[in-house]
Design a protein around this motif. Structure first.
Motif, PDB file in Angstrom:
ATOM      1  N   GLY A 209       0.777  -1.233   0.000  1.00  7.52           N
ATOM      2  CA  GLY A 209       0.000   0.000   0.000  1.00  7.52           C
ATOM      3  C   GLY A 209       0.807   1.280   0.000  1.00  7.52           C
ATOM      4  N   VAL A 210       2.019   1.240  -0.553  1.00  9.60           N
ATOM      5  CA  VAL A 210       2.864   2.431  -0.654  1.00  9.60           C
ATOM      6  C   VAL A 210       2.685   3.064  -2.030  1.00  9.60           C
ATOM      7  CG1 VAL A 210       5.262   3.204  -0.758  1.00  9.60           C
ATOM      8  CG2 VAL A 210       4.554   1.653   1.046  1.00  9.60           C
ATOM      9  N   LYS A 211       2.664   4.399  -2.087  1.00  8.20           N
ATOM     10  CA  LYS A 211       2.416   5.122  -3.334  1.00  8.20           C
ATOM     11  C   LYS A 211       3.717   5.648  -3.933  1.00  8.20           C
ATOM     12  CE  LYS A 211      -2.176   6.702  -1.809  1.00  8.20           C
ATOM     13  NZ  LYS A 211      -2.222   5.978  -0.524  1.00  8.20           N
ATOM     14  N   SER A 212       3.710   5.873  -5.266  1.00  8.88           N
ATOM     15  CA  SER A 212       4.865   6.444  -5.956  1.00  8.88           C
ATOM     16  C   SER A 212       4.435   6.929  -7.330  1.00  8.88           C
ATOM     17  CB  SER A 212       5.987   5.406  -6.110  1.00  8.88           C
ATOM     18  OG  SER A 212       5.633   4.433  -7.083  1.00  8.88           O
ATOM     19  N   THR A 213       5.277   7.751  -7.944  1.00  8.16           N
ATOM     20  CA  THR A 213       4.994   8.188  -9.313  1.00  8.16           C
ATOM     21  C   THR A 213       5.064   7.013 -10.285  1.00  8.16           C
ATOM     22  OG1 THR A 213       7.338   8.852  -9.433  1.00  8.16           O
ATOM     23  CG2 THR A 213       5.706  10.603  -9.077  1.00  8.16           C
ATOM     24  N   ALA A 214       5.844   5.986  -9.963  1.00  5.92           N
ATOM     25  CA  ALA A 214       5.890   4.796 -10.823  1.00  5.92           C
ATOM     26  C   ALA A 214       4.508   4.163 -10.927  1.00  5.92           C
ATOM     27  CB  ALA A 214       6.902   3.791 -10.280  1.00  5.92           C
ATOM     28  N   LEU A 215       3.798   4.098  -9.808  1.00 10.33           N
ATOM     29  CA  LEU A 215       2.444   3.536  -9.816  1.00 10.33           C
ATOM     30  C   LEU A 215       1.442   4.508 -10.433  1.00 10.33           C
ATOM     31  CD1 LEU A 215       2.350   1.860  -6.281  1.00 10.33           C
ATOM     32  CD2 LEU A 215       2.823   0.800  -8.494  1.00 10.33           C
ATOM     33  N   GLN A 216       1.702   5.803 -10.298  1.00  9.82           N
ATOM     34  CA  GLN A 216       0.817   6.803 -10.884  1.00  9.82           C
ATOM     35  C   GLN A 216       0.918   6.827 -12.403  1.00  9.82           C
ATOM     36  OE1 GLN A 216      -1.398   8.769  -9.438  1.00  9.82           O
ATOM     37  NE2 GLN A 216      -1.888  10.149 -11.113  1.00  9.82           N
ATOM     38  N   PHE A 217       2.138   6.762 -12.926  1.00  8.26           N
ATOM     39  CA  PHE A 217       2.344   6.899 -14.372  1.00  8.26           C
ATOM     40  C   PHE A 217       2.162   5.586 -15.129  1.00  8.26           C
ATOM     41  CE2 PHE A 217       5.670  10.349 -13.140  1.00  8.26           C
ATOM     42  CZ  PHE A 217       4.647  11.203 -12.787  1.00  8.26           C
ATOM     43  N   LYS A 218       2.516   4.467 -14.474  1.00 10.40           N
ATOM     44  CA  LYS A 218       2.373   3.135 -15.081  1.00 10.40           C
ATOM     45  C   LYS A 218       3.033   3.083 -16.464  1.00 10.40           C
ATOM     46  CE  LYS A 218      -1.809   2.335 -12.410  1.00 10.40           C
ATOM     47  NZ  LYS A 218      -3.277   2.144 -12.427  1.00 10.40           N
ATOM     48  N   GLU A 219       2.258   2.673 -17.482  1.00 10.06           N
ATOM     49  CA  GLU A 219       2.822   2.507 -18.830  1.00 10.06           C
ATOM     50  C   GLU A 219       3.096   3.839 -19.528  1.00 10.06           C
ATOM     51  OE1 GLU A 219       3.883  -0.403 -19.852  1.00 10.06           O
ATOM     52  OE2 GLU A 219       3.175  -1.138 -17.904  1.00 10.06           O
ATOM     53  N   ASP A 220       2.623   4.944 -18.946  1.00  8.87           N
ATOM     54  CA  ASP A 220       2.889   6.267 -19.518  1.00  8.87           C
ATOM     55  C   ASP A 220       4.166   6.887 -18.955  1.00  8.87           C
ATOM     56  OD1 ASP A 220       0.557   6.187 -21.044  1.00  8.87           O
ATOM     57  OD2 ASP A 220      -0.661   7.043 -19.440  1.00  8.87           O
ATOM     58  N   THR A 221       4.941   6.110 -18.222  1.00 11.70           N
ATOM     59  CA  THR A 221       6.129   6.630 -17.541  1.00 11.70           C
ATOM     60  C   THR A 221       7.061   7.381 -18.486  1.00 11.70           C
ATOM     61  OG1 THR A 221       6.118   5.034 -15.728  1.00 11.70           O
ATOM     62  CG2 THR A 221       8.246   5.963 -16.340  1.00 11.70           C
ATOM     63  N   LYS A 222       7.337   6.818 -19.652  1.00 12.87           N
ATOM     64  CA  LYS A 222       8.324   7.444 -20.543  1.00 12.87           C
ATOM     65  C   LYS A 222       7.867   8.811 -21.026  1.00 12.87           C
ATOM     66  CE  LYS A 222      10.802   3.334 -22.087  1.00 12.87           C
ATOM     67  NZ  LYS A 222      11.485   2.665 -23.209  1.00 12.87           N
ATOM     68  N   GLN A 223       6.569   8.985 -21.255  1.00 10.61           N
ATOM     69  CA  GLN A 223       6.052  10.288 -21.667  1.00 10.61           C
ATOM     70  C   GLN A 223       6.243  11.323 -20.555  1.00 10.61           C
ATOM     71  OE1 GLN A 223       4.764   7.274 -22.349  1.00 10.61           O
ATOM     72  NE2 GLN A 223       2.920   7.434 -23.634  1.00 10.61           N
ATOM     73  N   TRP A 224       5.946  10.919 -19.311  1.00 14.39           N
ATOM     74  CA  TRP A 224       6.136  11.823 -18.174  1.00 14.39           C
ATOM     75  C   TRP A 224       7.620  12.165 -17.992  1.00 14.39           C
ATOM     76  CZ3 TRP A 224       2.707  14.376 -15.095  1.00 14.39           C
ATOM     77  CH2 TRP A 224       1.373  14.016 -15.189  1.00 14.39           C
ATOM     78  N   LEU A 225       8.479  11.159 -18.086  1.00 14.12           N
ATOM     79  CA  LEU A 225       9.916  11.408 -17.924  1.00 14.12           C
ATOM     80  C   LEU A 225      10.437  12.346 -18.998  1.00 14.12           C
ATOM     81  CD1 LEU A 225      11.350   7.877 -16.977  1.00 14.12           C
ATOM     82  CD2 LEU A 225      10.502   9.694 -15.484  1.00 14.12           C
ATOM     83  N   SER A 226       9.911  12.213 -20.206  1.00 10.12           N
ATOM     84  CA  SER A 226      10.309  13.116 -21.295  1.00 10.12           C
ATOM     85  C   SER A 226       9.898  14.547 -20.983  1.00 10.12           C
ATOM     86  CB  SER A 226       9.674  12.658 -22.613  1.00 10.12           C
ATOM     87  OG  SER A 226      10.108  11.359 -22.962  1.00 10.12           O
TER      88      SER A 226
END
Length: 298
Positions: A209-226
């Motif tokens: 039950g711990v939260k993170s941006t990895a769980l928030q972005f999921k498969e869209d991670t690369k777009q957010w990182l860009s």
């Protein structure tokens, strides 16, 4: 064979001392570099044109980075010892494994903070107040993963305080037209590398039950990182223009952009070992920028 890596030095330390060195993550220096490098950027940019950065101040802030990263890890492990026991990667941490008691951890934390205070008190009054203002972030960051999917943002606000402190330690106050864009660039950078880092633990994080941006972005991670990378590069350009930086600086910014683009393009968010490799490579990003600042200033 003789080795001078941080991990080997910790393994070679006396047995009773070893758990404390592991508690402050001395065997994993990547985090210390990521805390220290924004300090070096700021000190470098604050140097007079044609001059090298103040090496005394770089050394002082380096010592402070080791101590404050260690203190932050100690606070983090005190808060998270229950969670750490349930995650394979963190189950062997000294508090989770029972190698150190909570009382011993607090005594050790007091020692680290006392030494860090000695470093802070050697700076000017403005910097003492500015450095002290970061303590609430240091203490509360570990709690953020319990209440928001953006703990990486809070880590960015905490880890990049040196982008403000380095300049004020040299100049006596902050030039906000330079320091704020530099600080924002650091925050965006942290969102990149710590989101990558968080993908290592996403399966365990879901279970406990711990939260993170990895769980928030999921498969869209690369777009957010860009997007974060572009914001970082734009902020670095603004900071450079506001302190009259020259061609080597912007060349380094371009090299940073290329490095981040390669990281993101080749990242496999489902392979923890690749996430760790990409995370650790961000030391190169920070060093590239520092070298560009030094040569740009010269």
């Amino acid at each position: 064979p003789l080795s001078f890596s941080a991990a080997e030095l910790v393994r070679a330390a006396p047995g009773p001392l070893r758990p404390y060195l592991r508690l402050m993550r001395l065997h994993q220096p990547a985090g210390t570099w990521l805390l220290y490098l924004p300090c070096t950027w700021s000190v470098g940019l604050a140097a007079e044109p044609g001059c090298l950065p103040d090496w005394h101040m770089l050394s002082l802030l380096g010592i402070g980075a080791v101590l404050m990263r260690g203190a932050g890890c100690t606070i983090n492990d005190v808060w998270d010892r229950g969670y750490d026991k349930k995650v394979a990667r963190t189950a062997s941490r000294p508090l989770a494994a029972g190698d150190i008691s909570i009382f011993q951890a607090f005594i050790f934390l007091g020692g680290q903070l006392s030494l860090a205070l000695c470093v802070l008190l050697s700076l000017n009054y403005y910097s003492i107040v500015l450095g002290t203002a970061s303590l609430p972030l240091v203490i509360t960051y570990p709690l953020m993963k319990r209440i928001t999917y953006w703990p990486q943002l809070v880590l960015g606000l905490t880890f990049n305080w040196g982008a403000l402190l380095g300049w004020s330690a040299i100049r006596g106050s902050c030039e906000w037209s330079v320091c704020l864009p530099l600080y924002l660039a650091g925050v965006m950078w942290t969102l990149v590398y710590d989101t990558i880092y968080a993908h290592q633990d996403k399966r365990d994080d879901i279970i406990i039950g711990v939260k993170s941006t990895a769980l928030q972005f999921k498969e869209d991670t690369k777009q957010w990182l860009s997007g974060f990378s572009l914001a970082m590069l734009l902020s670095l350009c603004i900071a450079g223009m506001n302190c009259n930086q020259t061609f080597p600086y912007y060349s380094a910014v371009a090299a940073v952009g290329a490095h981040l683009a390669h990281q993101i393009y080749t990242l496999d968010i489902d392979k923890p070992e690749d996430c760790w490799k990409k995370f650790a490579s961000n030391r190169t990003v920070g060093v590239l920028l520092f070298v560009g600042i030094v040569f740009g200033n010269l």
